[in-house]
Enzyme design. Sequence first.
Site, PDB file in Angstrom:
ATOM      1  N   SER A 119      13.883  26.610  25.936  1.00 39.27           N
ATOM      2  CA  SER A 119      14.667  26.638  24.710  1.00 39.27           C
ATOM      3  C   SER A 119      16.100  26.196  24.956  1.00 39.27           C
ATOM      4  O   SER A 119      16.857  26.022  24.009  1.00 39.27           O
ATOM      5  CB  SER A 119      14.649  28.042  24.112  1.00 39.27           C
ATOM      6  OG  SER A 119      15.031  28.975  25.097  1.00 39.27           O
ATOM      7  N   HIS A 140      10.001  21.536  22.598  1.00 39.36           N
ATOM      8  CA  HIS A 140      10.483  22.867  22.235  1.00 39.36           C
ATOM      9  C   HIS A 140       9.887  23.313  20.898  1.00 39.36           C
ATOM     10  O   HIS A 140      10.298  22.843  19.837  1.00 39.36           O
ATOM     11  CB  HIS A 140      12.022  22.855  22.186  1.00 39.36           C
ATOM     12  CG  HIS A 140      12.611  24.183  21.881  1.00 39.36           C
ATOM     13  ND1 HIS A 140      13.813  24.333  21.245  1.00 39.36           N
ATOM     14  CD2 HIS A 140      12.156  25.444  22.116  1.00 39.36           C
ATOM     15  CE1 HIS A 140      14.074  25.614  21.104  1.00 39.36           C
ATOM     16  NE2 HIS A 140      13.086  26.308  21.619  1.00 39.36           N
ATOM     17  N   GLU A 152      11.226  20.243  18.724  1.00 41.62           N
ATOM     18  CA  GLU A 152      12.320  19.407  19.253  1.00 41.62           C
ATOM     19  C   GLU A 152      11.758  18.671  20.466  1.00 41.62           C
ATOM     20  O   GLU A 152      11.227  19.311  21.381  1.00 41.62           O
ATOM     21  CB  GLU A 152      13.486  20.273  19.733  1.00 41.62           C
ATOM     22  CG  GLU A 152      14.445  20.709  18.662  1.00 41.62           C
ATOM     23  CD  GLU A 152      15.647  21.465  19.248  1.00 41.62           C
ATOM     24  OE1 GLU A 152      16.780  21.045  18.981  1.00 41.62           O
ATOM     25  OE2 GLU A 152      15.451  22.471  19.945  1.00 41.62           O
ATOM     26  N   ASN A 190      19.102  25.702  19.162  1.00 44.30           N
ATOM     27  CA  ASN A 190      19.762  26.906  19.669  1.00 44.30           C
ATOM     28  C   ASN A 190      21.274  26.783  19.759  1.00 44.30           C
ATOM     29  O   ASN A 190      21.975  27.789  19.803  1.00 44.30           O
ATOM     30  CB  ASN A 190      19.156  27.309  21.005  1.00 44.30           C
ATOM     31  CG  ASN A 190      17.841  28.016  20.768  1.00 44.30           C
ATOM     32  OD1 ASN A 190      17.719  28.792  19.819  1.00 44.30           O
ATOM     33  ND2 ASN A 190      16.847  27.744  21.584  1.00 44.30           N
TER      34      ASN A 190
HETATM   35  N1  CAA Z   1       1.955  34.312  14.194  1.00 45.50           N
HETATM   36  C1  CAA Z   1       1.134  33.552  13.443  1.00 45.50           C
HETATM   37  N2  CAA Z   1       1.202  33.478  12.086  1.00 45.50           N
HETATM   38  C2  CAA Z   1       2.130  34.240  11.486  1.00 45.50           C
HETATM   39  C3  CAA Z   1       3.013  35.063  12.204  1.00 45.50           C
HETATM   40  C4  CAA Z   1       2.897  35.091  13.618  1.00 45.50           C
HETATM   41  N3  CAA Z   1       3.687  35.829  14.385  1.00 45.50           N
HETATM   42  N4  CAA Z   1       3.824  35.687  11.310  1.00 45.50           N
HETATM   43  C5  CAA Z   1       3.478  35.256  10.090  1.00 45.50           C
HETATM   44  N5  CAA Z   1       2.456  34.381  10.200  1.00 45.50           N
HETATM   45  C6  CAA Z   1       1.805  33.658   9.117  1.00 45.50           C
HETATM   46  C7  CAA Z   1       1.091  34.576   8.159  1.00 45.50           C
HETATM   47  O1  CAA Z   1      -0.222  34.849   8.591  1.00 45.50           O
HETATM   48  C8  CAA Z   1       1.118  33.760   6.871  1.00 45.50           C
HETATM   49  O2  CAA Z   1       0.100  32.753   6.946  1.00 45.50           O
HETATM   50  P1  CAA Z   1      -0.604  32.145   5.617  1.00 45.50           P
HETATM   51  O3  CAA Z   1       0.489  31.501   4.804  1.00 45.50           O
HETATM   52  O4  CAA Z   1      -1.587  31.153   6.172  1.00 45.50           O
HETATM   53  O5  CAA Z   1      -1.233  33.305   4.912  1.00 45.50           O
HETATM   54  C9  CAA Z   1       2.479  33.044   6.936  1.00 45.50           C
HETATM   55  O6  CAA Z   1       2.833  33.024   8.331  1.00 45.50           O
HETATM   56  C10 CAA Z   1       3.551  33.762   6.154  1.00 45.50           C
HETATM   57  O7  CAA Z   1       3.616  35.077   6.652  1.00 45.50           O
HETATM   58  P2  CAA Z   1       4.012  36.353   5.792  1.00 45.50           P
HETATM   59  O8  CAA Z   1       3.689  36.111   4.353  1.00 45.50           O
HETATM   60  O9  CAA Z   1       3.444  37.568   6.441  1.00 45.50           O
HETATM   61  O10 CAA Z   1       5.549  36.530   6.021  1.00 45.50           O
HETATM   62  P3  CAA Z   1       6.746  35.623   5.617  1.00 45.50           P
HETATM   63  O11 CAA Z   1       6.474  34.799   4.419  1.00 45.50           O
HETATM   64  O12 CAA Z   1       7.888  36.539   5.640  1.00 45.50           O
HETATM   65  O13 CAA Z   1       6.887  34.604   6.854  1.00 45.50           O
HETATM   66  C11 CAA Z   1       7.837  34.012   8.897  1.00 45.50           C
HETATM   67  C12 CAA Z   1       7.005  35.049   8.155  1.00 45.50           C
HETATM   68  C13 CAA Z   1       7.139  32.673   8.877  1.00 45.50           C
HETATM   69  C14 CAA Z   1       7.987  34.489  10.336  1.00 45.50           C
HETATM   70  C15 CAA Z   1       9.225  33.874   8.182  1.00 45.50           C
HETATM   71  O14 CAA Z   1       9.820  35.135   8.078  1.00 45.50           O
HETATM   72  C16 CAA Z   1      10.161  32.948   8.891  1.00 45.50           C
HETATM   73  O15 CAA Z   1      10.106  31.738   8.725  1.00 45.50           O
HETATM   74  N6  CAA Z   1      11.090  33.514   9.687  1.00 45.50           N
HETATM   75  C17 CAA Z   1      12.046  32.735  10.441  1.00 45.50           C
HETATM   76  C18 CAA Z   1      11.422  32.285  11.733  1.00 45.50           C
HETATM   77  C19 CAA Z   1      12.340  31.448  12.536  1.00 45.50           C
HETATM   78  O16 CAA Z   1      13.488  31.188  12.209  1.00 45.50           O
HETATM   79  N7  CAA Z   1      11.837  30.982  13.696  1.00 45.50           N
HETATM   80  C20 CAA Z   1      12.606  30.209  14.621  1.00 45.50           C
HETATM   81  C21 CAA Z   1      13.099  31.102  15.684  1.00 45.50           C
HETATM   82  S1  CAA Z   1      14.088  30.226  16.823  1.00 45.50           S
HETATM   83  C22 CAA Z   1      13.056  29.659  17.970  1.00 45.50           C
HETATM   84  O17 CAA Z   1      11.889  29.910  17.985  1.00 45.50           O
HETATM   85  C23 CAA Z   1      13.677  28.797  18.963  1.00 45.50           C
HETATM   86  C24 CAA Z   1      14.135  29.427  20.189  1.00 45.50           C
HETATM   87  O18 CAA Z   1      14.201  28.758  21.175  1.00 45.50           O
HETATM   88  C25 CAA Z   1      14.599  30.815  20.250  1.00 45.50           C
END
Ligand code: CAA
Length: 283
Positions: A119, A140, A152, A190
């Site tokens: 990352s 990434h 990425e 990031n």
């Molecule tokens: N694994 C797999 N699928 C998941 C999941 C997980 N951990 N969490 C949620 N889902 C799926 C659900 O099953 C659902 O699927 P369907 O649409 O097919 O039914 C879908 O995602 C939506 O889930 P929910 O309705 O339960 O919840 P939500 O609408 O609140 O979405 C979320 C959950 C997608 C995590 C949303 O909150 C989100 O986009 N959060 C931000 C995530 C983010 O910013 N990620 C980047 C992090 S930074 C990074 O990763 C880089 C790094 O280097 C640190």
Amino acid sequence: MSIQTIMVVGAGQMGSGIAQVAASAGRTVLWHDLSTQLLDTGVTSIRQQLERRVIKGKLTEVEKAEILSRILPAPVIDEAVQVDLVIEAISENMAWKTALFQKLDGICAPHVILATNTSSLPITEIAAATTRPSQVIGMHFMNPVPVMPLIEIIRGLETSQVVFDAIFQLSQELGKTPVEVQDFPGFVSNRILMPMINEAVFTVYEGVATVDAVDTVMKLGMNHPMGPLELADLIGLDTCLSIMEILHEGFKDSKYRPCPLLRKYVKAGRLGRKSGQGFYTYS
Ligand code: CAA
């Protein structure tokens, strides 16, 4: 260059998501981790994810079984000899990554591409540990991998155009949107996300607002799907701290200094969801 067989190294949450996405896109996945127990847990968690999709009517039982049949736990890393691509998703530790890439370089056939899901660590430095820096690239993925559409694609200094094109195309075939990024600390995601999370921690540290209030401001005021502290718990507070340290070290700019509260939580073992406690408590 057709990429059909992929080794994923690392059975943490990122490796697990990558294995699931690659197998769902029809690829054969050899999945390696030093811990066979982690591999077993990973397969169970993918099975559960797929079962939820079956219940929702988004996947058939047959498709679920086919995806699972394409994920082959590989307790011995030498099985990398038979793949087209290795995607590394181990802990963010440069010494471990360079040691792993050196090992893979010795095992894999000359045409094999070595990708890292780091990352924020420099791709160019990881590549320099191998005899094939033109075939090393950053891939990434975002967390949770099955849901987030971005990858990425980071060019190391020596990454060849052929390798870049192959990984760009594969990312699209995995159902993701690839974005080209150059090799600088934190890449794009990031470099922008982590200072926001770190600043959110500072607002709590300085008593400006509670954890809940900070997250509510960002969710309702900025339409973020998760508040920054909730997101930090999802990513892992140790990962957030390590990325802030890499930005701080890489740019030598005090604006990237990690918040002492973030450091304190990590020292206490409060790592977020994975440890059961971070800014929030998880049962
Ligand atoms: N694994 C797999 N699928 C998941 C999941 C997980 N951990 N969490 C949620 N889902 C799926 C659900 O099953 C659902 O699927 P369907 O649409 O097919 O039914 C879908 O995602 C939506 O889930 P929910 O309705 O339960 O919840 P939500 O609408 O609140 O979405 C979320 C959950 C997608 C995590 C949303 O909150 C989100 O986009 N959060 C931000 C995530 C983010 O910013 N990620 C980047 C992090 S930074 C990074 O990763 C880089 C790094 O280097 C640190």
